[in-house]
Design an enzyme around this catalytic site. Structure first.
Site, PDB file in Angstrom:
ATOM      1  N   ARG A  77      37.441  46.197 107.125  1.00 21.73           N
ATOM      2  CA  ARG A  77      38.699  46.486 107.749  1.00 21.73           C
ATOM      3  C   ARG A  77      38.322  47.700 108.665  1.00 21.73           C
ATOM      4  O   ARG A  77      38.839  47.846 109.742  1.00 21.73           O
ATOM      5  CB  ARG A  77      39.593  46.594 106.730  1.00 21.73           C
ATOM      6  CG  ARG A  77      40.433  45.561 106.607  1.00 21.73           C
ATOM      7  CD  ARG A  77      41.593  45.835 105.488  1.00 21.73           C
ATOM      8  NE  ARG A  77      40.915  45.447 104.080  1.00 21.73           N
ATOM      9  CZ  ARG A  77      41.314  46.321 102.970  1.00 21.73           C
ATOM     10  NH1 ARG A  77      42.255  46.811 103.045  1.00 21.73           N
ATOM     11  NH2 ARG A  77      40.785  45.942 101.807  1.00 21.73           N
ATOM     12  N   GLU A 114      39.211  50.428  94.102  1.00 17.45           N
ATOM     13  CA  GLU A 114      40.336  50.266  93.179  1.00 17.45           C
ATOM     14  C   GLU A 114      40.315  48.872  92.520  1.00 17.45           C
ATOM     15  O   GLU A 114      40.860  48.836  91.440  1.00 17.45           O
ATOM     16  CB  GLU A 114      41.678  50.163  94.342  1.00 17.45           C
ATOM     17  CG  GLU A 114      42.782  50.503  93.426  1.00 17.45           C
ATOM     18  CD  GLU A 114      44.139  50.449  94.250  1.00 17.45           C
ATOM     19  OE1 GLU A 114      44.045  50.447  95.382  1.00 17.45           O
ATOM     20  OE2 GLU A 114      45.142  50.706  93.507  1.00 17.45           O
TER      21      GLU A 114
HETATM   22  O1  LIG Z   1      39.029  54.294  98.111  1.00 18.78           O
HETATM   23  P1  LIG Z   1      38.563  52.912  97.546  1.00 18.78           P
HETATM   24  O2  LIG Z   1      39.173  52.604  96.171  1.00 18.78           O
HETATM   25  O3  LIG Z   1      37.137  52.737  97.645  1.00 18.78           O
HETATM   26  O4  LIG Z   1      39.192  51.557  98.431  1.00 18.78           O
HETATM   27  C1  LIG Z   1      39.157  51.887  99.826  1.00 18.78           C
HETATM   28  C2  LIG Z   1      38.434  50.647 100.515  1.00 18.78           C
HETATM   29  O5  LIG Z   1      38.733  49.388  99.899  1.00 18.78           O
HETATM   30  C3  LIG Z   1      39.100  48.324 100.958  1.00 18.78           C
HETATM   31  O6  LIG Z   1      37.705  47.767 101.328  1.00 18.78           O
HETATM   32  P2  LIG Z   1      37.255  46.395 100.625  1.00 18.78           P
HETATM   33  O7  LIG Z   1      36.118  46.761 100.025  1.00 18.78           O
HETATM   34  O8  LIG Z   1      38.383  45.792  99.963  1.00 18.78           O
HETATM   35  O9  LIG Z   1      36.616  45.512 101.759  1.00 18.78           O
HETATM   36  P3  LIG Z   1      37.280  44.706 103.113  1.00 18.78           P
HETATM   37  O10 LIG Z   1      37.591  46.083 104.446  1.00 18.78           O
HETATM   38  O11 LIG Z   1      36.255  43.896 103.447  1.00 18.78           O
HETATM   39  O12 LIG Z   1      38.289  44.032 102.783  1.00 18.78           O
HETATM   40  C4  LIG Z   1      39.389  49.428 102.131  1.00 18.78           C
HETATM   41  O13 LIG Z   1      39.099  48.642 103.365  1.00 18.78           O
HETATM   42  C5  LIG Z   1      38.419  50.707 101.911  1.00 18.78           C
HETATM   43  O14 LIG Z   1      37.236  50.424 102.732  1.00 18.78           O
HETATM   44  N1  LIG Z   2      45.791  49.269  97.524  1.00 16.52           N
HETATM   45  C1  LIG Z   2      44.967  48.942  98.483  1.00 16.52           C
HETATM   46  N2  LIG Z   2      45.322  48.222  99.545  1.00 16.52           N
HETATM   47  C2  LIG Z   2      44.409  48.056 100.593  1.00 16.52           C
HETATM   48  N3  LIG Z   2      43.228  48.192 100.648  1.00 16.52           N
HETATM   49  C3  LIG Z   2      42.642  48.934  99.593  1.00 16.52           C
HETATM   50  N4  LIG Z   2      41.505  49.405  99.217  1.00 16.52           N
HETATM   51  C4  LIG Z   2      41.723  49.919  98.018  1.00 16.52           C
HETATM   52  N5  LIG Z   2      42.746  49.775  97.697  1.00 16.52           N
HETATM   53  C5  LIG Z   2      43.666  49.219  98.537  1.00 16.52           C
END
Ligand SMILES: O=P(O)(O)OC[C@H]1O[C@H](OP(=O)(O)OP(=O)(O)O)[C@H](O)[C@@H]1O
Ligand SMILES: Nc1ncnc2[nH]cnc12
Length: 189
Positions: A77, A114
């Protein structure tokens, strides 16, 4: 309207407009991808060009304020935001990818987020020492992802001037986890 405190901090007026836009274009998905998580879904924002433009503009303002010369985005993202910001700014883009996707020599970091565990990588030659890198992502939750990305950037010699996100989930310790990195959210939840 911009408050006096925000003005004193040098935050752009557009960030208030962006916060309003985000409130109207982020969808909460309960218990996804696992029970207890409220997932912040940005697809309504991406599907609405005027709203997306306001948000990208606010991120560009933040990048300009911090004198960023390079934007780093975290797969997946983060890429959706980092690429248009870099393009509007006229800055280079550094992709921080999930494991096994970058073709050159890489540095890796494994971390908890998370709702799981992941490994991200950066090309070892991704930045020059004179570049001022702004890290861009959609959500700061536990901070595991951002802390790992910061560590990778620092490890390849980057000066990281801050982290900007659409949303900071303030009920989680992301900000503490990435300290002393400067965190600039468009919206705090
Ligand atoms: O602060 P944190 O607990 O580390 O979470 C934040 C991260 O989680 C999500 O990525 P995700 O790994 O779900 O990947 P995506 O972007 O591929 O959906 C979001 O885009 C952040 O990069
Ligand atoms: N609650 C949440 N929603 C979307 N992206 C996340 N990445 C980590 N926690 C998330």
């Amino acid at each position: 309207m911009t408050s006096i405190d925000e003005a004193a901090l040098g935050r752009p007026a557009t960030s208030d407009a962006a916060a309003d836009v985000l409130r109207g274009h982020i969808r909460d998905i309960q218990d996804w991808p696992q029970p207890g998580v409220v997932f912040k879904d940005i697809t309504p924002l991406l599907a609405t060009p005027a709203a997306f433009g306001v948000v990208i503009g606010a991120l560009v303002d933040i990048a300009r304020q911090r004198g960023a010369t390079t934007i780093a985005g975290i797969e997946a993202r983060g890429f959706l935001l980092a690429a248009p910001v870099a393009d509007r700014l006229g800055a280079g883009l550094v992709p921080i990818r999930k494991q096994g996707k970058l073709p050159g020599p890489v540095r890796s970091a494994t971390y908890d987020l998370e709702y799981g565990t992941a490994t991200i990588e950066i090309h070892a030659d991704a930045v020059r020492p004179d570049e001022r890198v702004l890290l861009v992502d959609d959500v700061l939750a536990t901070g595991g992802t951002a802390a790992a990305a910061h560590g990778l950037l620092a490890g390849v010699g980057a000066e990281v001037v801050g982290l900007t996100v659409l949303m900071e989930l303030s009920f989680l310790p992301g900000r503490e986890r990435v300290a002393p990195l400067d965190v600039v959210p468009l919206l705090t939840i």
